[in-house]
Write a protein that holds these residues in place. Structure first.
Motif, short mmCIF file in Angstrom:
data_model
loop_
_atom_site.label_atom_id
_atom_site.label_comp_id
_atom_site.label_asym_id
_atom_site.label_seq_id
_atom_site.Cartn_x
_atom_site.Cartn_y
_atom_site.Cartn_z
N MET A 1 0.84 -1.15 0.00
CA MET A 1 0.00 0.00 0.00
C MET A 1 0.89 1.23 0.00
SD MET A 1 -2.99 -1.47 0.18
CE MET A 1 -3.82 0.06 0.13
N THR A 15 -2.75 0.62 -4.23
CA THR A 15 -2.08 -0.66 -4.05
C THR A 15 -1.01 -0.80 -5.12
OG1 THR A 15 -4.15 -1.62 -3.27
CG2 THR A 15 -2.44 -3.16 -3.97
N ARG A 50 -0.12 -3.87 4.12
CA ARG A 50 0.26 -4.78 3.04
C ARG A 50 -0.92 -5.71 2.74
NH1 ARG A 50 5.47 -8.77 3.27
NH2 ARG A 50 5.09 -9.74 1.27
N LEU A 51 -1.24 -5.83 1.48
CA LEU A 51 -2.29 -6.75 1.04
C LEU A 51 -1.65 -7.94 0.35
CD1 LEU A 51 -4.95 -4.37 -0.56
CD2 LEU A 51 -5.01 -5.41 1.69
N ILE A 62 -8.80 -6.56 -6.26
CA ILE A 62 -8.11 -5.66 -5.34
C ILE A 62 -9.12 -4.90 -4.50
CG2 ILE A 62 -6.69 -3.57 -5.20
CD1 ILE A 62 -5.12 -4.66 -7.59
N TRP A 66 -9.44 -5.09 -0.51
CA TRP A 66 -9.32 -3.80 0.18
C TRP A 66 -10.45 -3.64 1.20
CZ3 TRP A 66 -6.12 0.50 -1.56
CH2 TRP A 66 -6.39 1.70 -0.93
N ILE A 71 -9.06 -1.25 4.87
CA ILE A 71 -7.85 -0.45 4.77
C ILE A 71 -8.11 1.02 5.07
CG2 ILE A 71 -6.05 0.35 3.17
CD1 ILE A 71 -5.68 -2.52 4.11
#
Length: 93
Positions: A1, A15, A50-51, A62, A66, A71
């Motif tokens: 991120m 991202t 962090r994803l 995404i 998210w 987030i």
């Protein structure tokens, strides 16, 4: 991120999807309205978030991940976000 710190999308979370070269990253801000694009690293500020996403995933996935990780809520609670909000209030007045 990461947080974009320059340009028309400054202040938006994105991202990092892939690394293009030593100077640029491919970003996607599906949840914040930033289209998928290559951007210079010097225009990004990394965050502690962090994803875990599959390589080459779509914007739809995404956005789903998210929202599952909340987030925006988590980012709003850190010192950096509070400082940015305070600076925006000062600039407006």
């Amino acid at each position: 991120m990461a947080l974009i710190n320059f340009g028309q999308d400054a202040g938006k979370l994105v991202t990092i999807v892939d690394i293009v070269d030593q100077n640029r990253a491919l970003i996607d801000g599906a949840s914040t309205g930033v289209p998928r694009q290559a951007i210079l690293f010097k225009r990004l500020r990394l965050t502690k978030f962090r994803l875990r996403i599959p390589y080459g995933t779509s914007s739809k996935n995404i956005q789903k991940i998210w929202k599952e990780n909340e987030i925006e809520k988590k980012f709003g609670e850190i010192k950096l976000a509070l400082r940015l909000k305070q600076q925006q209030l000062v600039c407006i007045d």
